[in-house]
Write a protein that holds these residues in place. Structure first.
Motif, PDB file in Angstrom:
ATOM      1  N   LEU A 102       0.812  -1.212   0.000  1.00  0.00           N
ATOM      2  CA  LEU A 102       0.000   0.000   0.000  1.00  0.00           C
ATOM      3  C   LEU A 102       0.846   1.262   0.000  1.00  0.00           C
ATOM      4  O   LEU A 102       0.570   2.216  -0.735  1.00  0.00           O
ATOM      5  N   THR A 103       1.876   1.300   0.833  1.00  0.00           N
ATOM      6  CA  THR A 103       2.706   2.504   0.892  1.00  0.00           C
ATOM      7  C   THR A 103       3.464   2.706  -0.413  1.00  0.00           C
ATOM      8  O   THR A 103       3.647   3.847  -0.859  1.00  0.00           O
ATOM      9  N   GLU A 104       3.883   1.619  -1.045  1.00  0.00           N
ATOM     10  CA  GLU A 104       4.572   1.751  -2.333  1.00  0.00           C
ATOM     11  C   GLU A 104       3.596   2.138  -3.436  1.00  0.00           C
ATOM     12  O   GLU A 104       3.906   2.988  -4.285  1.00  0.00           O
ATOM     13  N   ARG A 105       2.411   1.531  -3.431  1.00  0.00           N
ATOM     14  CA  ARG A 105       1.438   1.821  -4.485  1.00  0.00           C
ATOM     15  C   ARG A 105       1.036   3.287  -4.490  1.00  0.00           C
ATOM     16  O   ARG A 105       0.871   3.912  -5.542  1.00  0.00           O
ATOM     17  N   TRP A 106       0.858   3.868  -3.307  1.00  0.00           N
ATOM     18  CA  TRP A 106       0.399   5.243  -3.206  1.00  0.00           C
ATOM     19  C   TRP A 106       1.517   6.244  -2.938  1.00  0.00           C
ATOM     20  O   TRP A 106       1.271   7.459  -2.952  1.00  0.00           O
ATOM     21  N   GLY A 107       2.725   5.761  -2.666  1.00  0.00           N
ATOM     22  CA  GLY A 107       3.839   6.665  -2.382  1.00  0.00           C
ATOM     23  C   GLY A 107       3.626   7.469  -1.116  1.00  0.00           C
ATOM     24  O   GLY A 107       3.881   8.678  -1.082  1.00  0.00           O
ATOM     25  N   VAL A 108       3.171   6.787  -0.044  1.00  0.00           N
ATOM     26  CA  VAL A 108       2.814   7.486   1.195  1.00  0.00           C
ATOM     27  C   VAL A 108       3.614   6.928   2.367  1.00  0.00           C
ATOM     28  O   VAL A 108       4.260   5.882   2.276  1.00  0.00           O
ATOM     29  N   ASP A 109       3.538   7.644   3.490  1.00  0.00           N
ATOM     30  CA  ASP A 109       4.268   7.265   4.698  1.00  0.00           C
ATOM     31  C   ASP A 109       3.531   6.175   5.469  1.00  0.00           C
ATOM     32  O   ASP A 109       2.307   6.056   5.409  1.00  0.00           O
ATOM     33  N   PHE A 110       4.329   5.441   6.225  1.00  0.00           N
ATOM     34  CA  PHE A 110       3.850   4.375   7.098  1.00  0.00           C
ATOM     35  C   PHE A 110       4.027   4.839   8.531  1.00  0.00           C
ATOM     36  O   PHE A 110       5.118   5.215   8.945  1.00  0.00           O
ATOM     37  N   TRP A 111       2.933   4.821   9.323  1.00  0.00           N
ATOM     38  CA  TRP A 111       2.937   5.304  10.694  1.00  0.00           C
ATOM     39  C   TRP A 111       2.702   4.126  11.642  1.00  0.00           C
ATOM     40  O   TRP A 111       1.702   3.416  11.521  1.00  0.00           O
ATOM     41  N   CYS A 112       3.605   3.935  12.596  1.00  0.00           N
ATOM     42  CA  CYS A 112       3.428   2.881  13.601  1.00  0.00           C
ATOM     43  C   CYS A 112       4.369   3.139  14.755  1.00  0.00           C
ATOM     44  O   CYS A 112       5.217   4.037  14.700  1.00  0.00           O
ATOM     45  N   THR A 113       4.236   2.346  15.812  1.00  0.00           N
ATOM     46  CA  THR A 113       5.176   2.456  16.927  1.00  0.00           C
ATOM     47  C   THR A 113       6.491   1.762  16.565  1.00  0.00           C
ATOM     48  O   THR A 113       6.555   0.927  15.664  1.00  0.00           O
ATOM     49  N   GLN A 114       7.534   2.122  17.282  1.00  0.00           N
ATOM     50  CA  GLN A 114       8.858   1.594  16.962  1.00  0.00           C
ATOM     51  C   GLN A 114       8.945   0.087  17.160  1.00  0.00           C
ATOM     52  O   GLN A 114       9.478  -0.634  16.307  1.00  0.00           O
ATOM     53  N   ALA A 115       8.410  -0.415  18.265  1.00  0.00           N
ATOM     54  CA  ALA A 115       8.525  -1.851  18.537  1.00  0.00           C
ATOM     55  C   ALA A 115       7.807  -2.673  17.477  1.00  0.00           C
ATOM     56  O   ALA A 115       8.298  -3.731  17.060  1.00  0.00           O
ATOM     57  N   GLU A 116       6.640  -2.211  17.011  1.00  0.00           N
ATOM     58  CA  GLU A 116       5.898  -2.977  16.006  1.00  0.00           C
ATOM     59  C   GLU A 116       6.644  -2.993  14.675  1.00  0.00           C
ATOM     60  O   GLU A 116       6.667  -4.015  13.975  1.00  0.00           O
ATOM     61  N   PHE A 117       7.268  -1.882  14.316  1.00  0.00           N
ATOM     62  CA  PHE A 117       8.060  -1.841  13.086  1.00  0.00           C
ATOM     63  C   PHE A 117       9.233  -2.823  13.166  1.00  0.00           C
ATOM     64  O   PHE A 117       9.475  -3.615  12.253  1.00  0.00           O
ATOM     65  N   LEU A 118       9.944  -2.786  14.272  1.00  0.00           N
ATOM     66  CA  LEU A 118      11.143  -3.628  14.402  1.00  0.00           C
ATOM     67  C   LEU A 118      10.785  -5.102  14.498  1.00  0.00           C
ATOM     68  O   LEU A 118      11.430  -5.942  13.861  1.00  0.00           O
ATOM     69  N   ILE A 119       9.770  -5.458  15.288  1.00  0.00           N
ATOM     70  CA  ILE A 119       9.438  -6.874  15.457  1.00  0.00           C
ATOM     71  C   ILE A 119       8.878  -7.459  14.171  1.00  0.00           C
ATOM     72  O   ILE A 119       9.055  -8.649  13.889  1.00  0.00           O
ATOM     73  N   ALA A 120       8.207  -6.648  13.355  1.00  0.00           N
ATOM     74  CA  ALA A 120       7.743  -7.140  12.063  1.00  0.00           C
ATOM     75  C   ALA A 120       8.914  -7.551  11.187  1.00  0.00           C
ATOM     76  O   ALA A 120       8.890  -8.604  10.537  1.00  0.00           O
ATOM     77  N   HIS A 121       9.967  -6.750  11.176  1.00  0.00           N
ATOM     78  CA  HIS A 121      11.145  -7.094  10.378  1.00  0.00           C
ATOM     79  C   HIS A 121      11.850  -8.333  10.932  1.00  0.00           C
ATOM     80  O   HIS A 121      12.376  -9.149  10.167  1.00  0.00           O
ATOM     81  N   VAL A 122      11.833  -8.504  12.250  1.00  0.00           N
ATOM     82  CA  VAL A 122      12.398  -9.718  12.845  1.00  0.00           C
ATOM     83  C   VAL A 122      11.566 -10.932  12.451  1.00  0.00           C
ATOM     84  O   VAL A 122      12.106 -11.986  12.071  1.00  0.00           O
ATOM     85  N   ALA A 123      10.239 -10.799  12.531  1.00  0.00           N
ATOM     86  CA  ALA A 123       9.362 -11.931  12.250  1.00  0.00           C
ATOM     87  C   ALA A 123       9.484 -12.412  10.808  1.00  0.00           C
ATOM     88  O   ALA A 123       9.441 -13.619  10.538  1.00  0.00           O
ATOM     89  N   VAL A 124       9.629 -11.489   9.875  1.00  0.00           N
ATOM     90  CA  VAL A 124       9.777 -11.867   8.465  1.00  0.00           C
ATOM     91  C   VAL A 124      11.042 -12.697   8.242  1.00  0.00           C
ATOM     92  O   VAL A 124      11.078 -13.590   7.397  1.00  0.00           O
ATOM     93  N   GLN A 125      12.078 -12.421   9.017  1.00  0.00           N
ATOM     94  CA  GLN A 125      13.364 -13.085   8.821  1.00  0.00           C
ATOM     95  C   GLN A 125      13.565 -14.310   9.705  1.00  0.00           C
ATOM     96  O   GLN A 125      14.604 -14.981   9.612  1.00  0.00           O
ATOM     97  N   ALA A 126      12.583 -14.627  10.561  1.00  0.00           N
ATOM     98  CA  ALA A 126      12.749 -15.730  11.514  1.00  0.00           C
ATOM     99  C   ALA A 126      12.434 -17.070  10.852  1.00  0.00           C
ATOM    100  O   ALA A 126      11.490 -17.782  11.227  1.00  0.00           O
ATOM    101  N   THR A 127      13.230 -17.411   9.854  1.00  0.00           N
ATOM    102  CA  THR A 127      13.058 -18.670   9.137  1.00  0.00           C
ATOM    103  C   THR A 127      14.324 -19.513   9.276  1.00  0.00           C
ATOM    104  O   THR A 127      15.340 -19.043   9.764  1.00  0.00           O
ATOM    105  N   GLY A 128      14.241 -20.751   8.828  1.00  0.00           N
ATOM    106  CA  GLY A 128      15.401 -21.633   8.884  1.00  0.00           C
ATOM    107  C   GLY A 128      15.423 -22.503  10.117  1.00  0.00           C
ATOM    108  O   GLY A 128      14.637 -22.320  11.061  1.00  0.00           O
TER     109      GLY A 128
END
Length: 250
Positions: free
Chosen positions: A96-122
Motif C-alpha cells: 500500500l505505501t509503495e502503491r500510493w507513495g505514502v508514509d507508514f505510521w506505527c510504533t517503533q517496537a511494532e516496526f522492528l518486530i515485524a522485520h524480525v518476524a519476516v526473517q525468523a526462518t530456517g
C-alpha cells in the motif's frame, strides 16, 4: 453498562459503511478460523488514511483495488497507520505505501518486530519454537504439526516498508478535521497503538479491546519467561479515563 452494537450487518466485500463523520468501516477476509478483520478509512482532507491493511494475499489486494475504485470518492490514500505487527494488520503495508507513495505510521517496537518476524526462518528459528512448545507441554503429534507449518508470517507479509513515522504514547496525530491520541497497549503485541479521538467520541482499539472475546495473550519463544498477561491487564488501565459512551472500533 451493556455493550450496544449499532450495526446489524457488516460491510459487504469491497464496500464501506460510515460509522462516524469521516470514519468508514471495511472488512477483509482471513485464511484462519477467525475469518475477517475490520479496517478503517479516516477522512484526511485531500484523501484517506488507512488504519490496518489485511494479509498480503492476492484476493485481499484485489478487494483493495475495488475499494480504491469505488469507495474513496476519487481521492487518494494519504498515509497508512498500523495498530500492530500481526500479519492480518500489517500484511499489505509494504504494498500500500509503495502503491500510493505514502508514509507508514506505527510504533517503533511494532516496526522492528515485524522485520524480525519476516526473517525468523530456517532451522535455528524452527528448533527454538519447537523447544519452547515442548517445554510447555505440547505432545509429539502437536510438535510435528507445528514443524510442518513453520513460520507462516512471511507468506502473509510478503513485503514491509523500509522506513516509518514513529507513533508514541500520548502523541496527537491530526488526520483531517480530527486529532487522534495514541494509547499504547502491551501483552497482545509489544507496542500496540490504539487511536482515541475525544472530539468524535471514537476509539480505534485494534486488538487491544475486543467486543466478544479476549485478545490472544501468548508467551513467545524469544521471551519464554515473559509475563504478557500482566502487561495486558496493566495496559487496560490506560483506557479507563475514556469512560462511556464511546464508539469502539475493534
Amino acid at each position: 453498562m451493556a455493550i450496544a452494537h449499532p450495526w446489524k450487518d457488516a460491510p459487504a466485500p469491497a464496500t464501506t459503511i460510515e460509522v462516524a463523520p469521516g470514519v468508514r468501516w471495511l472488512r477483509m477476509p482471513l485464511p484462519f478460523q477467525l475469518d475477517h478483520i475490520n479496517q478503517w478509512l479516516l477522512d484526511d482532507g485531500d484523501g484517506w488514511a488507512i488504519v490496518d491493511t489485511g494479509v498480503g494475499l492476492p484476493d485481499v489486494r484485489a478487494l483493495w483495488e475495488r475499494i480504491f475504485a469505488g469507495e474513496l470518492d476519487g481521492r487518494p490514500v494519504t498515509r497508512v497507520l498500523l495498530t500492530h505487527f500481526h500479519p492480518d494488520h500489517i500484511g499489505n503495508a509494504g504494498w500500500l505505501t509503495e502503491r500510493w507513495g505514502v508514509d507508514f505510521w506505527c510504533t517503533q517496537a511494532e516496526f522492528l518486530i515485524a522485520h524480525v518476524a519476516v526473517q525468523a526462518t530456517g532451522p535455528r528459528h524452527a528448533d527454538a519454537r519447537l523447544r519452547h512448545f515442548r517445554r510447555n507441554g505440547c505432545d509429539e503429534a502437536a510438535l510435528a504439526s507445528l514443524a510442518r507449518r513453520g513460520n507462516h508470517y512471511p507468506g502473509l507479509v510478503p513485503s514491509l516498508p523500509g522506513e516509518f513515522r514513529c507513533l508514541r504514547e500520548g502523541d496527537g496525530v491530526v488526520i483531517g478535521a480530527h486529532e487522534w491520541e495514541v494509547i499504547v497497549g502491551r501483552g497482545h503485541a509489544p507496542e500496540h497503538a490504539a487511536l482515541w479521538c475525544e472530539r468524535a467520541g471514537v476509539l480505534i482499539s485494534g486488538d487491544q479491546v475486543l467486543p466478544k472475546i479476549t485478545t490472544n495473550i501468548s508467551v513467545w519463544p524469544d521471551q519464554p519467561l515473559g509475563n504478557p498477561l500482566a502487561l495486558y491487564l496493566e495496559s487496560l488501565e490506560r483506557f479507563r479515563a475514556i469512560g462511556a459512551p464511546v464508539l469502539v472500533l475493534p
